[in-house]
Write a protein that holds these residues in place. Structure first.
Motif, PDB file in Angstrom:
ATOM      1  N   THR A 138       0.015   9.826   8.810  1.00  0.00           N
ATOM      2  CA  THR A 138      -1.047  10.474   8.028  1.00  0.00           C
ATOM      3  C   THR A 138      -0.167  11.030   7.001  1.00  0.00           C
ATOM      4  N   ASP A 139       1.153  11.383   7.074  1.00  0.00           N
ATOM      5  CA  ASP A 139       2.008  11.961   5.725  1.00  0.00           C
ATOM      6  C   ASP A 139       3.278  11.471   5.997  1.00  0.00           C
ATOM      7  N   ALA A 140       4.086  11.625   4.907  1.00  0.00           N
ATOM      8  CA  ALA A 140       5.537  11.211   5.135  1.00  0.00           C
ATOM      9  C   ALA A 140       6.525  11.755   6.018  1.00  0.00           C
ATOM     10  N   LYS A 141       6.180  13.014   6.521  1.00  0.00           N
ATOM     11  CA  LYS A 141       7.070  13.463   7.333  1.00  0.00           C
ATOM     12  C   LYS A 141       6.791  12.926   8.821  1.00  0.00           C
ATOM     13  N   LYS A 142       5.772  12.549   9.130  1.00  0.00           N
ATOM     14  CA  LYS A 142       5.337  12.041  10.407  1.00  0.00           C
ATOM     15  C   LYS A 142       5.731  10.518  10.457  1.00  0.00           C
ATOM     16  N   TYR A 143       5.358  10.125   9.214  1.00  0.00           N
ATOM     17  CA  TYR A 143       5.809   8.707   9.200  1.00  0.00           C
ATOM     18  C   TYR A 143       7.343   8.419   9.226  1.00  0.00           C
ATOM     19  N   GLU A 153      11.860   9.815   3.844  1.00  0.00           N
ATOM     20  CA  GLU A 153      10.239  10.187   3.646  1.00  0.00           C
ATOM     21  C   GLU A 153       9.642   9.318   2.483  1.00  0.00           C
ATOM     22  N   PHE A 156       6.924   6.231   3.155  1.00  0.00           N
ATOM     23  CA  PHE A 156       5.636   6.357   3.348  1.00  0.00           C
ATOM     24  C   PHE A 156       4.843   6.032   1.977  1.00  0.00           C
ATOM     25  N   ASP A 157       5.254   6.857   0.917  1.00  0.00           N
ATOM     26  CA  ASP A 157       4.687   6.675  -0.382  1.00  0.00           C
ATOM     27  C   ASP A 157       4.891   5.067  -0.896  1.00  0.00           C
ATOM     28  N   GLU A 185      -6.066  12.940  13.751  1.00  0.00           N
ATOM     29  CA  GLU A 185      -5.201  12.023  12.860  1.00  0.00           C
ATOM     30  C   GLU A 185      -5.969  10.616  12.448  1.00  0.00           C
ATOM     31  N   LYS A 188      -7.950  11.438   9.622  1.00  0.00           N
ATOM     32  CA  LYS A 188      -7.092  11.587   8.358  1.00  0.00           C
ATOM     33  C   LYS A 188      -6.575  10.291   7.952  1.00  0.00           C
ATOM     34  N   ILE A 192      -7.372   8.352   4.263  1.00  0.00           N
ATOM     35  CA  ILE A 192      -6.419   7.966   3.272  1.00  0.00           C
ATOM     36  C   ILE A 192      -6.671   6.328   2.776  1.00  0.00           C
TER      37      ILE A 192
END
Ligand code: SF4
Length: 208
Positions: A138-143, A153, A156-157, A185, A188, A192
Protein backbone atom coordinates in the motif's frame (compact mmCIF):
# COMPACT_ATOMS: atom_id res chain seq x y z
CA UNK A 1 9.05 -30.85 -19.45
CA UNK A 2 11.37 -27.87 -20.09
CA UNK A 3 10.66 -24.76 -22.11
CA UNK A 4 6.98 -24.65 -21.31
CA UNK A 5 5.67 -21.50 -22.91
CA UNK A 6 2.07 -22.64 -23.30
CA UNK A 7 0.34 -24.48 -20.48
CA UNK A 8 -3.24 -25.30 -19.54
CA UNK A 9 -4.95 -24.72 -16.20
CA UNK A 10 -8.69 -25.27 -16.11
CA UNK A 11 -10.34 -23.22 -18.85
CA UNK A 12 -7.28 -20.97 -19.18
CA UNK A 13 -4.50 -21.40 -21.71
CA UNK A 14 -1.45 -19.75 -20.15
CA UNK A 15 1.35 -18.16 -22.12
CA UNK A 16 4.80 -17.78 -20.57
CA UNK A 17 6.64 -15.31 -22.82
CA UNK A 18 9.74 -14.55 -20.79
CA UNK A 19 11.71 -15.22 -17.64
CA UNK A 20 12.82 -11.58 -17.38
CA UNK A 21 11.33 -9.49 -14.60
CA UNK A 22 11.85 -6.00 -13.21
CA UNK A 23 10.97 -7.20 -9.70
CA UNK A 24 12.46 -9.81 -7.39
CA UNK A 25 9.44 -10.45 -5.19
CA UNK A 26 10.06 -12.36 -1.96
CA UNK A 27 6.91 -14.38 -2.56
CA UNK A 28 7.53 -15.19 -6.24
CA UNK A 29 6.93 -18.86 -7.08
CA UNK A 30 10.24 -18.72 -8.95
CA UNK A 31 12.07 -18.47 -5.62
CA UNK A 32 11.13 -22.01 -4.75
CA UNK A 33 13.33 -23.29 -7.52
CA UNK A 34 15.79 -20.41 -7.88
CA UNK A 35 18.74 -22.79 -8.21
CA UNK A 36 16.80 -24.59 -10.97
CA UNK A 37 17.53 -27.98 -9.39
CA UNK A 38 14.94 -28.29 -6.60
CA UNK A 39 12.15 -27.75 -9.05
CA UNK A 40 8.59 -27.52 -7.81
CA UNK A 41 7.25 -25.94 -10.98
CA UNK A 42 3.95 -24.13 -11.18
CA UNK A 43 0.71 -26.08 -11.53
CA UNK A 44 2.94 -29.03 -12.48
CA UNK A 45 4.76 -27.18 -15.27
CA UNK A 46 8.42 -26.18 -15.63
CA UNK A 47 8.31 -22.52 -16.60
CA UNK A 48 12.03 -21.84 -16.97
CA UNK A 49 12.57 -21.14 -20.65
CA UNK A 50 15.51 -22.19 -22.80
CA UNK A 51 14.56 -19.43 -25.21
CA UNK A 52 11.96 -16.68 -25.46
CA UNK A 53 9.42 -17.97 -27.99
CA UNK A 54 8.39 -16.03 -31.07
CA UNK A 55 4.70 -15.20 -31.46
CA UNK A 56 4.52 -17.79 -34.28
CA UNK A 57 5.87 -20.47 -31.95
CA UNK A 58 3.35 -19.53 -29.27
CA UNK A 59 0.44 -19.45 -31.73
CA UNK A 60 1.39 -22.89 -33.13
CA UNK A 61 1.49 -24.42 -29.63
CA UNK A 62 -1.65 -22.57 -28.56
CA UNK A 63 -3.56 -23.80 -31.63
CA UNK A 64 -2.59 -27.39 -30.80
CA UNK A 65 -3.55 -26.88 -27.16
CA UNK A 66 -6.94 -25.50 -28.18
CA UNK A 67 -7.60 -28.62 -30.25
CA UNK A 68 -6.82 -30.72 -27.16
CA UNK A 69 -8.77 -28.43 -24.81
CA UNK A 70 -11.91 -27.16 -26.55
CA UNK A 71 -13.17 -26.03 -23.14
CA UNK A 72 -10.64 -23.17 -23.17
CA UNK A 73 -12.20 -19.76 -22.58
CA UNK A 74 -9.26 -17.42 -22.26
CA UNK A 75 -5.59 -16.92 -22.99
CA UNK A 76 -3.70 -15.67 -19.95
CA UNK A 77 -0.29 -14.01 -20.18
CA UNK A 78 1.42 -15.15 -17.01
CA UNK A 79 4.55 -17.12 -16.18
CA UNK A 80 8.00 -16.93 -14.65
CA UNK A 81 8.52 -13.35 -15.76
CA UNK A 82 6.90 -10.05 -16.68
CA UNK A 83 5.01 -10.46 -19.99
CA UNK A 84 5.26 -6.79 -21.03
CA UNK A 85 8.97 -7.24 -21.75
CA UNK A 86 7.56 -8.79 -24.93
CA UNK A 87 4.68 -6.46 -25.69
CA UNK A 88 4.86 -7.02 -29.46
CA UNK A 89 4.55 -10.81 -29.14
CA UNK A 90 1.91 -10.39 -26.45
CA UNK A 91 -0.27 -8.33 -28.82
CA UNK A 92 0.21 -10.78 -31.69
CA UNK A 93 -0.84 -13.74 -29.53
CA UNK A 94 -3.79 -11.72 -28.17
CA UNK A 95 -4.94 -11.10 -31.76
CA UNK A 96 -4.86 -14.88 -32.32
CA UNK A 97 -6.91 -15.39 -29.13
CA UNK A 98 -9.57 -12.93 -30.27
CA UNK A 99 -9.68 -14.47 -33.76
CA UNK A 100 -10.48 -17.77 -32.00
CA UNK A 101 -13.23 -16.12 -29.92
CA UNK A 102 -11.29 -16.29 -26.66
CA UNK A 103 -10.88 -13.66 -23.97
CA UNK A 104 -7.45 -12.35 -23.03
CA UNK A 105 -6.02 -11.63 -19.60
CA UNK A 106 -2.67 -10.22 -18.55
CA UNK A 107 -1.02 -10.67 -15.18
CA UNK A 108 1.49 -7.85 -14.89
CA UNK A 109 3.62 -6.09 -12.32
CA UNK A 110 2.64 -2.80 -13.99
CA UNK A 111 6.15 -1.84 -15.06
CA UNK A 112 5.46 -2.16 -18.79
CA UNK A 113 5.91 1.53 -19.59
CA UNK A 114 9.19 1.77 -17.69
CA UNK A 115 10.43 -1.51 -19.18
CA UNK A 116 9.69 -0.43 -22.75
CA UNK A 117 10.65 3.21 -22.33
CA UNK A 118 7.31 4.30 -23.81
CA UNK A 119 3.63 4.30 -22.96
CA UNK A 120 2.33 0.88 -24.02
CA UNK A 121 -1.07 1.23 -22.35
CA UNK A 122 -2.87 1.93 -25.65
CA UNK A 123 -1.60 -1.41 -26.99
CA UNK A 124 -2.44 -3.21 -23.77
CA UNK A 125 -5.99 -1.87 -23.54
CA UNK A 126 -6.58 -2.60 -27.23
CA UNK A 127 -5.50 -6.25 -26.88
CA UNK A 128 -6.23 -7.33 -23.32
CA UNK A 129 -9.74 -7.83 -21.91
CA UNK A 130 -8.69 -8.03 -18.25
CA UNK A 131 -5.53 -6.32 -17.05
CA UNK A 132 -4.45 -7.78 -13.71
CA UNK A 133 -1.94 -5.51 -11.99
CA UNK A 134 -0.17 -6.74 -8.85
CA UNK A 135 -0.49 -3.98 -6.27
CA UNK A 136 1.13 -6.12 -3.55
CA UNK A 137 1.55 -3.29 -1.00
CA UNK A 138 0.00 0.00 0.00
CA UNK A 139 2.96 2.36 -0.25
CA UNK A 140 6.32 2.66 -1.99
CA UNK A 141 8.43 1.61 1.00
CA UNK A 142 6.43 -1.52 1.72
CA UNK A 143 6.36 -2.38 -1.98
CA UNK A 144 10.13 -2.00 -2.28
CA UNK A 145 10.70 -4.11 0.83
CA UNK A 146 8.91 -7.13 -0.67
CA UNK A 147 9.16 -6.63 -4.45
CA UNK A 148 12.68 -5.17 -4.77
CA UNK A 149 11.86 -3.39 -8.02
CA UNK A 150 14.52 -2.31 -10.45
CA UNK A 151 13.66 1.37 -9.87
CA UNK A 152 13.72 1.16 -6.07
CA UNK A 153 10.84 2.90 -4.33
CA UNK A 154 9.82 4.54 -7.64
CA UNK A 155 8.73 1.10 -8.82
CA UNK A 156 5.49 1.47 -6.85
CA UNK A 157 4.54 4.78 -8.51
CA UNK A 158 5.46 3.40 -11.94
CA UNK A 159 3.07 0.51 -11.34
CA UNK A 160 0.25 2.81 -10.16
CA UNK A 161 0.77 5.15 -13.10
CA UNK A 162 0.53 2.23 -15.54
CA UNK A 163 -2.67 0.97 -13.92
CA UNK A 164 -4.21 4.45 -13.89
CA UNK A 165 -3.39 5.03 -17.56
CA UNK A 166 -5.00 1.70 -18.49
CA UNK A 167 -8.16 2.70 -16.60
CA UNK A 168 -8.23 6.11 -18.32
CA UNK A 169 -8.02 4.41 -21.70
CA UNK A 170 -11.05 2.27 -20.82
CA UNK A 171 -9.22 -0.87 -19.70
CA UNK A 172 -10.72 -3.37 -17.27
CA UNK A 173 -8.07 -3.16 -14.55
CA UNK A 174 -8.06 -5.52 -11.58
CA UNK A 175 -5.40 -4.79 -8.99
CA UNK A 176 -4.45 -7.52 -6.55
CA UNK A 177 -2.99 -8.11 -3.12
CA UNK A 178 -2.44 -11.35 -1.23
CA UNK A 179 -4.64 -12.14 1.75
CA UNK A 180 -1.75 -12.37 4.25
CA UNK A 181 -1.36 -8.58 4.43
CA UNK A 182 -4.31 -8.32 6.86
CA UNK A 183 -7.61 -6.46 6.89
CA UNK A 184 -6.19 -2.98 7.54
CA UNK A 185 -3.84 -3.19 4.56
CA UNK A 186 -6.55 -4.70 2.40
CA UNK A 187 -8.76 -1.69 3.19
CA UNK A 188 -5.92 0.66 2.18
CA UNK A 189 -5.40 -1.33 -1.00
CA UNK A 190 -9.10 -0.99 -1.78
CA UNK A 191 -8.84 2.78 -1.33
CA UNK A 192 -5.87 2.91 -3.74
CA UNK A 193 -7.72 0.86 -6.34
CA UNK A 194 -10.83 3.05 -5.89
CA UNK A 195 -8.76 6.22 -6.30
CA UNK A 196 -7.72 5.25 -9.82
CA UNK A 197 -11.00 3.56 -10.77
CA UNK A 198 -9.66 0.00 -10.72
CA UNK A 199 -11.13 -3.10 -9.09
CA UNK A 200 -9.36 -4.97 -6.29
CA UNK A 201 -8.93 -8.72 -5.96
CA UNK A 202 -7.62 -10.33 -2.79
CA UNK A 203 -5.64 -13.44 -3.80
CA UNK A 204 -4.77 -16.47 -1.70
CA UNK A 205 -1.07 -16.80 -0.95
CA UNK A 206 0.64 -19.48 -3.08
CA UNK A 207 3.20 -21.45 -1.08
CA UNK A 208 5.28 -22.95 -3.88
S1 SF4 B 1 6.63 -9.50 -10.54
FE1 SF4 B 1 5.79 -11.57 -10.70
S2 SF4 B 1 7.31 -12.74 -11.90
FE2 SF4 B 1 8.30 -10.85 -11.20
S3 SF4 B 1 9.35 -11.44 -9.30
FE3 SF4 B 1 7.32 -10.61 -8.74
S4 SF4 B 1 5.93 -12.38 -8.62
FE4 SF4 B 1 7.80 -13.03 -9.73
Amino acid sequence: MKDQYVYQTGTGLYVNLTNRCSNRCDFCVRNYDADKTKHHGFAGYDLWLDHEPSSDEVVAKAAAALDAHPETEEIVFCGYGEPTYRVEQLCAVADFAHERGLKTRLNTNGHGNAINGRDITDDIVAHIDTIGVSLNATDAKKYDAICHGKWGEKSFDLMLDFAGRCVKRGGNVVMSVVDIIGQEEIAKAQAIADSIGAKLRVRKMING
